[in-house]
Write a protein that holds these residues in place. Structure first.
Motif, PDB file in Angstrom:
ATOM      1  N   ARG A  52       0.767  -1.086   0.102  1.00 20.96           N
ATOM      2  CA  ARG A  52      -0.043  -0.209   0.017  1.00 20.96           C
ATOM      3  C   ARG A  52       0.865   1.257   0.027  1.00 20.96           C
ATOM      4  N   LYS A  53       1.925   1.149   0.962  1.00 14.60           N
ATOM      5  CA  LYS A  53       2.833   2.424   1.082  1.00 14.60           C
ATOM      6  C   LYS A  53       3.510   2.580  -0.350  1.00 14.60           C
ATOM      7  N   THR A  54       4.107   1.506  -1.031  1.00 19.99           N
ATOM      8  CA  THR A  54       4.777   1.761  -2.455  1.00 19.99           C
ATOM      9  C   THR A  54       3.717   2.191  -3.516  1.00 19.99           C
ATOM     10  N   SER A  55       2.687   1.828  -3.222  1.00 21.30           N
ATOM     11  CA  SER A  55       1.552   2.085  -4.203  1.00 21.30           C
ATOM     12  C   SER A  55       1.272   3.661  -4.186  1.00 21.30           C
ATOM     13  N   LEU A  56       1.169   4.248  -2.853  1.00 25.68           N
ATOM     14  CA  LEU A  56       0.974   5.621  -2.584  1.00 25.68           C
ATOM     15  C   LEU A  56       2.109   6.424  -2.921  1.00 25.68           C
ATOM     16  N   ILE A  57       3.423   5.806  -2.962  1.00 27.58           N
ATOM     17  CA  ILE A  57       4.533   6.507  -3.378  1.00 27.58           C
ATOM     18  C   ILE A  57       4.717   6.539  -4.898  1.00 27.58           C
ATOM     19  N   LEU A  58       4.423   5.377  -5.617  1.00 26.14           N
ATOM     20  CA  LEU A  58       4.291   5.539  -6.942  1.00 26.14           C
ATOM     21  C   LEU A  58       3.327   6.421  -7.536  1.00 26.14           C
ATOM     22  N   HIS A  59       2.071   6.558  -6.980  1.00 30.22           N
ATOM     23  CA  HIS A  59       1.022   7.499  -7.098  1.00 30.22           C
ATOM     24  C   HIS A  59       1.401   8.903  -7.115  1.00 30.22           C
ATOM     25  N   ALA A  60       2.048   9.195  -6.108  1.00 29.55           N
ATOM     26  CA  ALA A  60       2.524  10.561  -5.761  1.00 29.55           C
ATOM     27  C   ALA A  60       3.809  10.864  -6.892  1.00 29.55           C
ATOM     28  N   LEU A  61       4.249  10.171  -7.356  1.00 28.70           N
ATOM     29  CA  LEU A  61       5.443  10.485  -8.343  1.00 28.70           C
ATOM     30  C   LEU A  61       4.753  10.380  -9.624  1.00 28.70           C
ATOM     31  N   TRP A  62       3.879   9.491  -9.850  1.00 26.47           N
ATOM     32  CA  TRP A  62       3.274   9.731 -11.255  1.00 26.47           C
ATOM     33  C   TRP A  62       2.247  10.501 -11.607  1.00 26.47           C
ATOM     34  N   SER A  63       1.382  11.062 -10.446  1.00 25.68           N
ATOM     35  CA  SER A  63       0.506  12.157 -10.638  1.00 25.68           C
ATOM     36  C   SER A  63       0.923  13.529 -11.428  1.00 25.68           C
ATOM     37  N   PRO A  64       2.024  14.115 -10.866  1.00 28.61           N
ATOM     38  CA  PRO A  64       2.392  15.360 -11.511  1.00 28.61           C
ATOM     39  C   PRO A  64       2.759  15.015 -12.816  1.00 28.61           C
ATOM     40  N   PHE A  65       3.639  13.815 -13.274  1.00 26.25           N
ATOM     41  CA  PHE A  65       4.053  13.576 -14.632  1.00 26.25           C
ATOM     42  C   PHE A  65       2.639  13.422 -15.682  1.00 26.25           C
ATOM     43  N   GLN A  66       1.734  12.817 -15.021  1.00 25.63           N
ATOM     44  CA  GLN A  66       0.515  12.395 -15.645  1.00 25.63           C
ATOM     45  C   GLN A  66      -0.377  13.764 -15.963  1.00 25.63           C
ATOM     46  N   ASN A  67      -0.363  14.588 -14.983  1.00 28.92           N
ATOM     47  CA  ASN A  67      -0.730  15.874 -15.084  1.00 28.92           C
ATOM     48  C   ASN A  67      -0.323  16.729 -15.957  1.00 28.92           C
ATOM     49  N   ARG A  68       1.129  16.473 -16.230  1.00 32.24           N
ATOM     50  CA  ARG A  68       1.816  17.397 -17.200  1.00 32.24           C
ATOM     51  C   ARG A  68       1.494  16.911 -18.653  1.00 32.24           C
ATOM     52  N   MET A  69       1.266  15.670 -18.619  1.00 35.20           N
ATOM     53  CA  MET A  69       1.248  14.978 -19.824  1.00 35.20           C
ATOM     54  C   MET A  69      -0.274  15.425 -20.608  1.00 35.20           C
ATOM     55  N   THR A  70      -1.222  15.410 -19.705  1.00 31.75           N
ATOM     56  CA  THR A  70      -2.733  15.835 -19.978  1.00 31.75           C
ATOM     57  C   THR A  70      -2.577  17.469 -20.379  1.00 31.75           C
ATOM     58  N   SER A  71      -2.050  18.105 -19.513  1.00 33.56           N
ATOM     59  CA  SER A  71      -1.592  19.558 -20.042  1.00 33.56           C
ATOM     60  C   SER A  71      -1.156  19.784 -21.328  1.00 33.56           C
ATOM     61  N   THR A  72      -0.053  18.825 -21.729  1.00 35.96           N
ATOM     62  CA  THR A  72       0.429  19.088 -23.024  1.00 35.96           C
ATOM     63  C   THR A  72      -0.236  18.563 -23.972  1.00 35.96           C
ATOM     64  N   LYS A  73      -1.011  17.526 -23.740  1.00 30.87           N
ATOM     65  CA  LYS A  73      -1.938  17.122 -24.861  1.00 30.87           C
ATOM     66  C   LYS A  73      -2.819  18.103 -25.222  1.00 30.87           C
ATOM     67  N   SER A  74      -3.391  18.860 -24.109  1.00 33.13           N
ATOM     68  CA  SER A  74      -4.509  19.627 -24.327  1.00 33.13           C
ATOM     69  C   SER A  74      -3.999  20.764 -25.258  1.00 33.13           C
ATOM     70  N   GLN A  75      -2.700  21.096 -24.934  1.00 37.53           N
ATOM     71  CA  GLN A  75      -2.111  22.251 -25.738  1.00 37.53           C
ATOM     72  C   GLN A  75      -1.684  21.768 -27.103  1.00 37.53           C
ATOM     73  N   LEU A  76      -1.297  20.519 -27.472  1.00 43.16           N
ATOM     74  CA  LEU A  76      -1.080  20.169 -28.577  1.00 43.16           C
ATOM     75  C   LEU A  76      -2.320  20.028 -29.481  1.00 43.16           C
ATOM     76  N   LEU A  77      -3.482  19.862 -28.871  1.00 35.67           N
ATOM     77  CA  LEU A  77      -4.832  19.986 -29.366  1.00 35.67           C
ATOM     78  C   LEU A  77      -5.098  21.540 -29.638  1.00 35.67           C
ATOM     79  N   SER A  78      -4.776  22.258 -28.827  1.00 35.21           N
ATOM     80  CA  SER A  78      -5.242  23.860 -29.250  1.00 35.21           C
ATOM     81  C   SER A  78      -4.350  24.065 -30.245  1.00 35.21           C
ATOM     82  N   PHE A  79      -3.040  23.708 -30.180  1.00 32.47           N
ATOM     83  CA  PHE A  79      -2.274  24.154 -31.362  1.00 32.47           C
ATOM     84  C   PHE A  79      -2.679  23.906 -32.710  1.00 32.47           C
ATOM     85  N   GLN A  80      -3.037  22.273 -32.603  1.00 33.13           N
ATOM     86  CA  GLN A  80      -3.824  21.790 -33.970  1.00 33.13           C
ATOM     87  C   GLN A  80      -4.755  22.703 -34.351  1.00 33.13           C
TER      88      GLN A  80
END
Length: 408
Positions: free
Chosen positions: A9-37
């Motif tokens: 459970r602890k390991t899962s929470l740590i991985l989630h904490a590390l992944w969430s910011p990256f995932q949020n950045r990717m989601t933001s970038t995808k949105s920006q790519l779509l806006s660029f398109q």
């Protein structure tokens, strides 16, 4: 709670904490790519002449606008593509340090063969175009989504309408004959998708058909007798569309059967795609002479185009106007939302006008893959246009190519 479960459970929470910011950045970038398109789509559809247009085109995008768009897209692709990001961090510099689109390095086409070079998630990949490639070569892969295909087709149609045979108020032919296989037989061919997109724009008074086939060995072929007999029966101007090697197959058959066609006055031949090692290769002058001799098409009605599966934009000859001397080599230019550079294979710098080098293309319509592509083609620089020569030999490729290890 069991100790093992608490650890998981602890390991899962740590991985989630590390992944969430990256995932949020990717989601933001995808949105920006779509806006660029969406911004680019609007620009392409509303692109009009401003001042004196280059190369005789009625479309024009100012240099500072192109530069701003190119640098913005470079930053977005850097954030979205881990292969590109690792390569630039290791061998170049991040896009935030660039001030001009000419600083953007080209990504060799062979990278498309080794990796899924895309900013699209797997569940977004609707369609993939494969390079036809010279016989025996591994094919590259260019992934598309529903949205990227819409941009591809908008770019294709807007630029095609500036050139023969699509320019003008009405088409100069009543029937289009595509020598390639139909789209359902070759769904991964960007060339056939291009032809199909153009065919779908034909008016109700213009008909079209695909007459090519895929052989048992997977290679494209023609039912030669049927095609020859069909062409003999034509009574109104037609336009033939096909690759150079399909034309050579047809012309060799006509010569073997001692047949000479005289297609109706005003008929056109549209050639693209090269020979791919499938037939003997002809120089442009020899190809034009053979077409005139065996098909009866006037030299000024032999048209062409330069494109590749790794791109979303195409280049057309700037001198494709009635009355052009057919012996003059074609000089190609891309639409205003793309630029070319001719680079020295050994040093990587841009060559002078009149000199030969490798073609690099900056294609803004390649929003979801690589906006900068370094081809394996040689060309002569002519400023706003280039004269295509052919594929580079092994020596030139060794001078400028990058190993796929550079991208891991």
């Amino acid at each position: 709670m069991l100790p093992g479960y608490r650890l998981l459970r602890k390991t899962s929470l740590i991985l989630h904490a590390l992944w969430s910011p990256f995932q949020n950045r990717m989601t933001s970038t995808k949105s920006q790519l779509l806006s660029f398109q969406n911004r680019l789509m609007t620009l392409i559809q509303e692109c009009r002449c401003e001042g004196t247009p280059p190369s005789g085109s009625s479309l024009f995008i100012p240099e500072d606008t192109f530069n701003e768009l190119a640098l913005s897209l470079a930053c977005l692709q850097y954030q979205s593509n881990p292969y590109l990001r690792g390569y630039l961090d290791r061998f170049h510099s991040p896009p935030t340090l660039w001030s001009h689109w000419k600083e953007i390095p080209g990504i060799p086409t062979h990278v498309f063969k080794a990796y899924d070079w895309t900013c699209l998630e797997e569940n977004e990949r609707l369609r993939v175009f494969h390079s036809s490639g010279t016989t025996g070569e591994k094919n590259s892969r260019h992934w598309h989504s529903h949205d990227s295909l819409k941009l591809y087709e908008a770019s294709l149609l807007q630029w095609a309408r500036q050139h023969r045979p699509w320019a003008g108020d009405r088409l100069p032919f009543v029937h289009g004959v595509f020598l390639t296989p139909p789209p359902h037989q070759v769904p991964h061919s960007s060339l056939v998708h291009m032809f199909d997109t153009l065919a779908r724009t034909c008016t109700a008074s213009t008909t079209h058909q695909f007459v090519g086939e895929v052989g048992k060995d997977g290679m494209w072929q023609l039912p030669l007798r049927e095609v020859a007999e069909s062409l003999q029966r034509q009574t109104q101007a037609i336009c033939l569309f096909g690759t150079a090697f399909l034309y050579v197959m047809l012309m060799d058959y006509l010569q073997e059967k001692s047949m000479t066609l005289s297609l109706p006055k005003g008929s056109l031949v549209f050639e693209t795609g090269g020979y791919k090692g499938q037939t003997r290769a002809l120089s442009k002058a020899d190809f034009d002479r053979a077409v005139t001799k065996t098909l009866g098409v006037e030299p000024q009605n032999i048209l062409g185009e330069y494109g590749m599966s790794e791109l979303s934009s195409q280049a057309y000859p700037i001198q494709q106007q009635p009355g052009t001397a057919h012996a003059e080599p074609w000089r190609f230019h891309f639409p205003p939302w793309a630029r070319h550079r001719i680079l020295c294979p050994e040093k990587g710098h841009a060559v002078n006008i009149g000199e030969t080098g490798m073609i690099q293309i900056i294609d803004l319509a390649n929003v979801w893959s690589s906006m900068s592509v370094l081809t394996e083609d040689l060309a002569i620089e002519h400023g706003r246009s280039f004269q295509w020569i052919g594929r580079a030999t092994g020596a030139e490729l060794r001078g400028c190519s990058l190993s796929t290890d550079h991208f891991t």
